[in-house]
Design an enzyme around this catalytic site. Structure first.
Site, mmCIF file in Angstrom:
data_model
loop_
_atom_site.group_PDB
_atom_site.id
_atom_site.type_symbol
_atom_site.label_atom_id
_atom_site.label_comp_id
_atom_site.label_asym_id
_atom_site.label_seq_id
_atom_site.Cartn_x
_atom_site.Cartn_y
_atom_site.Cartn_z
ATOM 1 C CE LYS A 53 -3.776 -2.546 2.084
ATOM 2 N NZ LYS A 53 -4.582 -2.895 3.249
ATOM 3 C CD GLN A 97 -3.376 -4.525 6.273
ATOM 4 O OE1 GLN A 97 -3.289 -3.521 5.590
ATOM 5 N NE2 GLN A 97 -3.963 -5.622 5.830
ATOM 6 C CG ASP A 120 -9.584 -0.310 4.473
ATOM 7 O OD1 ASP A 120 -9.227 -0.564 3.317
ATOM 8 O OD2 ASP A 120 -8.920 -0.616 5.478
#
Ligand code: NDP
Length: 283
Positions: A53, A97, A120
């Site tokens: 990422k 995460q 997200d």
């Protein structure tokens, strides 16, 4: 028949180049898009995902800051950091995460991220917008699947889509996106009896189970579009999807590879969500 490959890695590279142009124009308006990544603990797979990422952000000119917290962190420690990031004007996107250590409530952490920075797309407000078909930040993997279908010019409206997996981060949201586009959608789970009988009806088959080798050739309708979301590490060390690629490519019309399919596109979608979040900030 040999399926056409939907090259997620190539598409992701193109997307990041496009995003770099957008970032350059934002920078000209004094906006530097920024993503904050948070990892709690030292899960090795998470470390690789975060690294990918960060790398994709760099390619697109998005600034990223990584916050490593020890596995022993309390929920209060993580919430404190998330609150700081929520208030930080340099940060336009925040991700925690997953998975987080068991003593932490992932759901509570996701809900603590400001809605406008929830790149997200896991916050209930963004998920609610998805249900309504209203503007909001869409989750990255489901968006990646849709972008890949569109890129391959696979019609969705009026087609029968089967989604295997009903998780909150992949199965359910991808089903909602397909419904929104006018597909007739069937969602399967681990209790589905005779999975093959259902998957064989699919014009579009999206598989997100984390079960390597689940989908075999005889479970796929000839000519179907097969989107393999699964990422599994085999005992050999190799990465494989949920679909037996070598078998299914002989019968499907389109197929995504693993690795090099939905994974890199998911990362590109995260960068795009961050750039879009930054673009909404008035100059
Ligand atoms: P979850 O474990 O949260 O969900 C898996 C789903 O698959 C569940 O709904 C489960 O059913 C269903 N399932 C399991 N076994 C079967 C079976 N034999 N038949 C039918 N359904 C089954 O996983 P995620 O959704 O988070 O992830 C799925 C996969 O996608 C994983 O491999 C993950 O690594 C990968 N992934 C990849 C991403 C990418 O960027 N490419 C991003 C996110 C995930 P039930 O609910 O009944 O248990």
């Amino acid at each position: 028949m040999t399926a056409q490959l939907i090259d997620g890695a190539g598409l992701a590279r193109e997307k990041l180049i496009q995003l770099k142009h957008v970032v350059t124009s934002l920078q000209a308006r004094g906006i530097q898009p920024g993503l904050a990544t948070v990892q709690v603990g030292d899960d090795p797979a998470s470390r690789i995902y975060v690294r990918n990422k960060v790398k994709a952000c760099t390619e697109a000119g998005v600034h990223s800051t990584h916050h490593d917290l020890p596995a022993s962190s309390s929920e209060a420690d993580v919430l404190k950091l998330l609150n700081q990031l929520n208030r930080d004007p340099q940060v336009h996107g925040i991700i925690v995460q997953l998975p987080v250590p068991k003593h932490l409530d992932a759901r509570r952490l996701s809900q603590a991220i400001a809605v406008a920075k929830d790149v997200d797309g896991f916050n209930w407000q963004n998920l609610g917008a998805l249900v309504e078909g209203a503007p909001g930040i869409l989750p990255c993997t489901p968006r990646a699947a849709m972008v890949m279908l569109d890129h391959a010019k696979i019609p969705v409206e009026g087609r029968h889509a089967v989604v295997v997996g009903r998780s909150n981060i992949v199965g359910k949201p991808v089903a909602l996106l397909l419904i929104g586009r006018g597909a007739t959608v069937t969602v399967c789970n681990s209790r589905t009896t005779d999975l093959g009988a259902v998957t064989r009806q699919a014009d579009i088959l999206v598989v997100a189970t984390g079960k390597a080798g689940l989908i075999r050739r005889n479970m796929v309708k000839p000519g179907a579009a097969v989107i393999d979301v699964g990422i599994n590490r085999l005992t050999s060390g190799k990465i494989a999807g949920d679909v037996v690629f070598d078998e299914v490519k002989e019968v499907a019309g389109w197929i995504t590879p693993v690795p090099g399919g939905v994974g890199p596109m998911t990362v590109a979608m995260l960068v795009e969500n961050t750039v879009n979040a930054a673009a909404r900030i008035p100059a």
